[in-house]
Design an enzyme around this catalytic site. Structure first.
Site: not given
Ligand code: NAD
Length: 515
Positions: A266, A300
């Site tokens: 997602e 998002c």
């Molecule tokens: P992010 O990608 O920085 O982090 C998201 C999660 O992934 C965090 O828990 C982070 O620690 C983890 N993560 C990052 N790199 C990783 C790796 N290499 N291995 C395992 N885990 C890892 O995102 P963010 O800044 O927390 O959130 C914002 C983003 O999330 C935006 O792009 C938004 O659109 C998206 N988002 C999407 C949805 C959806 O349902 N499509 C919902 C909410 C947020």
């Protein structure tokens, strides 16, 4: 601190939580983005802590999968009620730690309660098909079995709802789970898990002989390297449900695929609204304002592109600018505030850079802009002014194809719906979309097979604020996953096709004679 704040502090009481003033290098500090003050610190967990949690979850799941699904549903019903009881302080904690306004913080908890209710009903509806066998005296059917122990990775911006969408469904499906939350919102994750554990420890339905019932809802707070990637590579977890940026999704998707696991991704959106010249302006303006400015553009599904018919583009811009200028920005706990802060200073910098790039690519700032981003520089908190960028006709700024996670709206112009649909779909992401029109023909064209290419397509409703009853997720770089309502539960189970021969012969399929 108000009585209410003391209540929300009670929610995240845990042995991992320490006073921020005494936090060492082995801790992550949770900051209030509105004041930049530390709220508390959380001791980071290690690879070994992760291994222990997975082992405990797997052990508990071996018992949990045998519990009848409606009984599992009964525990989720109680959990939903426990969240209901704590709705206000939980919503406040979301506001404190993530910065969205209190109404939206509470709204997120309501979403969690809603999905719990949905999961309770679902626990009696994990239906499989019956299939007509081509062989005599054979019965064929599909049944759905629990998948096992799954991994859940969540983003900072929905610290309650995204876990709940996964956890409530996975639990009634008979799975255990390990949750790795964003390090920006660890206290909310602890609060949610505390409530889930409390329910699991005070009940008489599921009491496994050799482990703790609460281990169904595992939580491990650690870094991406130590915990995140260990989880992603862990062959014992058949499913990784990961919510976050497209950058993260590429890493997680590849690594899970490399071990032939399943992932439910997602990821980011770049959501557009097509506005036709027969639009009802009084409906459009609040829809755009909530979609683009709500949650400070950190959903998002936030509206990032407004693609307006040239007959009405000037009017839309002229009416939106004063609405933007009058948005009350400030303390998200204050009832009158409509826009709180961004999550951190990097997000503020990213917004400033995006505006600078848009200007360099020939766009015009209608309100906000770099000055609007810098207006709050000297005061604490990661506040910005919401910004509207007008894109001249015929210009396709590359920056508008990226998701800037901030209240930054691009207004484009078109003459023909076919061009508008093409412009709309011409981005890498495919999460949420909308058209505002009074014409049935235009609306249906937008919803037709070569209309919107997104997972969510709305008519006369903005791009953000989905209900839990529908499947939630998007196409293309958004990752293709579906969570929440409809038949999303199937992601948390394994399908088994069964054939029973109740006759005395051994006929083969396709009429094959063998021996
Ligand atoms: P992010 O990608 O920085 O982090 C998201 C999660 O992934 C965090 O828990 C982070 O620690 C983890 N993560 C990052 N790199 C990783 C790796 N290499 N291995 C395992 N885990 C890892 O995102 P963010 O800044 O927390 O959130 C914002 C983003 O999330 C935006 O792009 C938004 O659109 C998206 N988002 C999407 C949805 C959806 O349902 N499509 C919902 C909410 C947020």
């Amino acid at each position: 601190m108000s009585q209410q704040l003391l209540q929300s502090a009670d929610l995240y009481r845990h042995s991992l939580v320490v006073d921020a003033a005494t936090a060492g290098d082995d801790c992550v500090i949770s900051y209030n983005p509105a004041t930049e003050e530390p709220i508390a610190a959380v001791r980071l967990q290690s690879k070994q802590d992760y291994q222990d949690a997975v082992q405990r979850a797997i052990k508990a799941q071996r018992h949990w999968r045998r519990v009848p699904a409606p009984k599992r549903g009964e525990l989720i019903r109680r959990m939903g009620n426990a969240f209901r009881d704590q709705c206000d302080p939980l919503g406040e904690l979301v506001t404190l730690e993530m910065g969205k306004i209190k109404a939206e913080g509470v709204g997120e908890v309501v979403e969690c309660i809603d999905i719990a209710d949905f999961a309770v009903g679902l626990s009696r509806q994990l239906y499989g098909l019956t299939i007509q066998s081509e062989r005599p005296q054979h019965r064929m059917f599909e049944q759905w079995q629990p998948l096992g122990t799954i991994g859940i990775i969540t983003a900072f911006n929905f610290p309650v709802a995204v876990w709940a969408w996964n956890a409530m469904l996975a639990a009634v499906c008979g799975d255990a789970m390990i949750w790795k939350p964003s390090l920006a919102t660890p206290l909310t994750a602890i609060a949610m898990t505390n409530i889930a554990h409390d329910v699991m420890r005070h009940q008489d339905i599921f009491n496994p002989p050799d482990c703790d019932a609460a281990d169904i809802f595992g939580l491990v707070i650690g870094t991406d390297q130590e915990v995140g990637e260990t989880m992603v590579d862990d062959r014992r977890l058949p499913l990784i449900s990961a919510t976050g940026s497209c950058r993260m999704g590429r890493i997680v998707g590849e690594r899970v695929a490399a071990r032939l696991g399943r992932s439910l991704l997602e990821l980011g959106g770049n959501n557009g609204i097509i506005v036709m010249n027969d639009v009802d302006m009084d409906m459009l303006l609040p829809g755009v304002l909530f979609g683009a400015v709500g949650t400070a553009g950190q959903r998002c599904t936030s509206t990032r592109r407004l693609i307006c018919h040239s007959d009405i583009v000037d009017e839309v811009a002229t009416r939106l600018v004063p609405a933007y200028k009058s948005v009350p920005i400030g303390n998200p706990l204050d009832k009158n505030t409509l826009m709180g802060p961004l999550i951190n200073s990097q997000s503020v910098d990213a917004m400033r850079q995006a505006i600078e790039r848009a200007v360099a690519e020939g766009c015009e700032i209608l309100t906000g802009g770099v000055e609007g981003v810098d207006r709050f520089k000297s005061a604490p908190g990661h506040f910005v002014e919401p910004t509207i960028v007008r894109v001249p006709k015929g210009v396709q700024p590359a920056i508008a194809k990226e998701e800037t996670f901030a209240p930054l709206l691009y207004i484009f112009e078109f003459d023909d719906l076919e061009d508008a649909i093409e412009m709309h779909n011409d981005v890498d992401q495919g999460l949420s979309s909308a058209i505002f029109t009074s014409s049935l023909r235009s609306a249906e064209r937008f919803l037709s097979p070569d209309g919107s290419d997104c997972g969510i397509a709305n008519v006369n409703i903005g791009t953000s604020g989905a209900e839990i009853g529908g499947a939630f997720g998007g196409e293309k770089d958004t990752g293709g996953g579906r969570e929440s309502g409809s038949d999303s539960w199937k992601a948390y189970m394994r399908r088994q096709t069964c054939t029973v021969n109740y006759g005395a012969d051994m006929p083969l399929a396709q009429g094959i004679e063998f021996g």
